[in-house]
Design a protein around this motif. Structure first.
Motif, PDB file in Angstrom:
ATOM      1  N   MET A 271      -0.241   1.459   4.543  1.00 12.05           N
ATOM      2  CA  MET A 271      -0.845   1.449   3.546  1.00 12.05           C
ATOM      3  C   MET A 271      -1.460   2.650   2.443  1.00 12.05           C
ATOM      4  O   MET A 271      -2.237   3.534   3.556  1.00 12.05           O
ATOM      5  CB  MET A 271      -2.611   0.466   3.778  1.00 12.05           C
ATOM      6  CG  MET A 271      -1.965  -1.093   3.981  1.00 12.05           C
ATOM      7  SD  MET A 271      -3.354  -1.449   5.264  1.00 12.05           S
ATOM      8  CE  MET A 271      -2.349  -2.916   5.568  1.00 12.05           C
TER       9      MET A 271
ATOM     10  N   PHE B 250      -7.066  -2.138   6.003  1.00  8.29           N
ATOM     11  CA  PHE B 250      -6.810  -3.730   6.332  1.00  8.29           C
ATOM     12  C   PHE B 250      -7.693  -4.943   6.354  1.00  8.29           C
ATOM     13  O   PHE B 250      -8.630  -4.311   7.036  1.00  8.29           O
ATOM     14  CB  PHE B 250      -6.142  -3.610   7.565  1.00  8.29           C
ATOM     15  CG  PHE B 250      -5.370  -4.124   8.474  1.00  8.29           C
ATOM     16  CD1 PHE B 250      -4.487  -5.045   8.176  1.00  8.29           C
ATOM     17  CD2 PHE B 250      -6.223  -4.390   9.327  1.00  8.29           C
ATOM     18  CE1 PHE B 250      -4.440  -6.652   8.589  1.00  8.29           C
ATOM     19  CE2 PHE B 250      -5.816  -5.752  10.443  1.00  8.29           C
ATOM     20  CZ  PHE B 250      -5.150  -6.695  10.354  1.00  8.29           C
TER      21      PHE B 250
ATOM     22  N   CYS C  84      -5.085  -7.664   2.489  1.00  9.39           N
ATOM     23  CA  CYS C  84      -6.071  -5.867   2.462  1.00  9.39           C
ATOM     24  C   CYS C  84      -6.922  -5.895   1.333  1.00  9.39           C
ATOM     25  O   CYS C  84      -7.163  -7.221   0.976  1.00  9.39           O
ATOM     26  CB  CYS C  84      -5.266  -4.746   1.626  1.00  9.39           C
ATOM     27  SG  CYS C  84      -3.623  -4.777   2.780  1.00  9.39           S
TER      28      CYS C  84
ATOM     29  N   ASN D  88       1.743   0.470  -0.869  1.00  8.56           N
ATOM     30  CA  ASN D  88       1.969  -0.431   0.646  1.00  8.56           C
ATOM     31  C   ASN D  88       3.512  -0.275   0.965  1.00  8.56           C
ATOM     32  O   ASN D  88       3.597  -1.108  -0.113  1.00  8.56           O
ATOM     33  CB  ASN D  88       0.972  -1.263  -0.137  1.00  8.56           C
ATOM     34  CG  ASN D  88       1.445  -2.208   1.270  1.00  8.56           C
ATOM     35  OD1 ASN D  88       2.226  -2.995   1.731  1.00  8.56           O
ATOM     36  ND2 ASN D  88       0.133  -2.426   1.933  1.00  8.56           N
TER      37      ASN D  88
END
Length: 528
Positions: free
Chosen positions: A105, A111, A199, A218
């Motif tokens: 990410m 997360f 996320c 991502n």
């Protein structure tokens, strides 16, 4: 050969794209292992035989507000481990099979959770129609482990972000307690592996404007054993990359007669419309519909409330020492019913000497109001695409009252995406969605494509009783996300058309009628 992260590769294996092995694929024992990802949304009515047991569908509109949850789907296949050793204890490195899917990410994403890991079996009809049926849902801790690490020694888009690895070592090694612990059969090869990672878009998210679209990236990768004589030798290949976007529009306050004169202290409210785009697929009515933007919490997410809440709030210190927003009824402002709406402390928010009071700067955080600064500017950022209703509730000092001018208008943030086709081989192999949709889109700079179609993002005035007092940059300029709002000092400076003038004329008509009535009464008295 060793990669920068320490993964050992054989001499003939290279990470990246080649003619024989395109991005997201590697050939092993005459099998092709894909790794891809897309942005998805949860659907109200699951469709059997689709990925994720039909619970998710591609999200073609990658628009989110800061604080929104974003679901990603990572897809791969199980390797053919025929002839490979395995170690249920996972203590012998050479015997322990490796198989892991990673999600990396950028800094603007946090997360939240791995929502599911599922295996699907492929079927092909006599007519050649491919379908996938759910075989099993794997269990956390017994079939796989989730490891979260910081992105270290990484520059560019992914600096400061995190990597989440779904390690299926337990499953492929038949570890005690795993789904296949007691099975004497080999791990089925070429089953589709579907991982859902959730996320949240955070306060570090890149903000897009018409002149500068910026995606929050991502990406995925796959690591697995490639040498039957030594399972510690692994191949790591890069997979698909996706982007999600969040937006802003700007208000610029000027004098009606002299547009170079900027005005400080004008106050606006902003209300989200029910027609917002970019929601999770099938999520129904937008939770923010009809709500007013109140302020941003410690994570950078907007808190929403009613108009009354937007204009009547307090900052309270709770039992754990955090400052939270409350209404005058002592209800914490929230869409979700949660109580974790801590307000960030920083340069804009001043903490009192005794530590018990937090004063929020309206010009920065806009608690209920968005207030123009010394340059006449205020930005409304971290928004998903859609329509926002803006009302001026207080004019700058020495200007006509806001109630008289009644400046109300709507700004529509549009986003015309372009389909990213770099993962087409993966999507065609593993995701036979009926209309070919795949949740991987990019947002180019505002303009026209080769066919003359609009692309990129823009902000447009859509309605409202604003007359000539509100203008927006044209499609040929770089300031099409800026609404310029003019204020008048006198009645004669007001526009000659529109609802404002009609109200003034109505008021004058009433006044004239009242004065006329007085003269009529006086005349009758004199005649008597």
């Amino acid at each position: 050969m060793t990669t920068s992260d320490g993964t050992v590769l054989s001499q003939l294996q290279a990470v990246g794209e080649t003619a024989a092995s395109p991005l997201g694929q590697v050939t092993l024992k005459n099998n092709v292992l894909p790794i891809g990802k897309q942005v998805v949304g949860q659907v109200d009515k699951p469709t059997p035989n689709n990925a994720d047991d039909g619970a998710y569908a591609p999200n073609d509109n990658s628009s989110y507000a800061v604080g929104d949850l974003v679901d990603y789907e990572l897809l791969s296949q199980t390797p053919d481990f025929t002839g490979y050793q395995f170690d249920p204890t996972m203590l012998n490195a050479k015997k322990t099979r490796q198989y892991a899917i990673s999600d990396t990410m950028s800094r603007g994403l946090d997360f939240v959770a791995v929502k599911s890991v599922q295996l699907y079996t492929r079927h092909s009809s006599p007519e050649g129609v491919v379908s996938w049926t759910l075989d099993k849902t794997l269990n956390a801790s017994s079939d796989y482990d989730v490891n979260v690490s910081n992105n270290v020694d990484v520059a560019g888009d992914y600096a400061g972000g995190k990597t989440v690895t779904v390690d299926l070592k337990r499953y492929v090694n038949k570890a005690v307690g795993s789904t296949r612990a007691t099975s004497t059969d080999e791990i089925p090869a070429n089953q589709k592996v579907v991982v859902i990672v959730q996320c949240r878009l955070n306060q570090n998210a890149l903000i897009s404007t018409s002149a500068r679209p910026q995606g929050n990236k991502n990406k995925s990768s796959l690591t697995f054993s490639n040498d039957p004589s030594d399972n510690s030798l692994a191949t790591k290949i890069p997979g698909g990359e996706t982007e999600v976007y969040t937006f802003q529009f700007n208000l610029h306050k000027v004098d009606t007669k002299d547009s170079s004169k900027t005005l400080q202290g004008a106050m606006f409210t902003v209300q989200a419309d029910g027609g917002l785009t970019g929601d999770h697929v099938g999520s129904g009515t937008n939770a923010h519909a009809g709500k007013y933007l109140i302020c941003k919490d410690a994570s950078g997410a907007w808190l929403y409330g009613t108009e009354a809440q937007a204009k009547s709030y307090s900052i309270a210190k709770n039992s754990d020492g955090k400052f939270i927003v409350k209404t005058d009824e002592n209800n914490i402002i929230s869409d979700t019913g949660t109580t974790n709406h801590e307000i960030a402390q920083g340069a804009a928010n001043k903490l009192s000497a005794d530590g018990n009071t937090l004063t929020i700067s309206d010009s920065t955080n806009g608690v209920g109001f968005f207030v123009t600064d010394a340059d006449g500017n205020v930005a409304v950022s971290g928004l998903k695409a859609g329509t926002y209703h803006v009302s001026e509730v207080k004019a700058p000092k020495d200007y006509l009252d806001a109630d008289l001018q009644k400046i109300n208008f709507s700004v529509f943030i549009s986003a015309d995406y372009v389909r990213d086709k770099t993962q087409s081989s993966v999507s065609q192999a593993l995701y036979p969605y009926p209309d070919g949709h795949w949740g991987d889109n990019t947002l180019p700079a505002f303009g026209k494509d080769s066919s003359g179609n609009s692309q990129g993002t823009a902000a447009k005035l859509t309605d409202g009783s604003h007359g000539d007092q509100v203008t927006l940059g044209t499609d040929t300029t770089s300031d099409i996300s800026i609404a310029t709002v003019a204020n008048a000092k006198t009645y004669t400076q007001l526009p000659l058309t529109g609802a404002t003038t009609m109200r003034i004329l109505a008021i004058l008509a009433v006044v004239i009628a009242a004065v006329g009535a007085v003269f009529v009464v006086r005349g009758r008295r004199m005649n008597k």
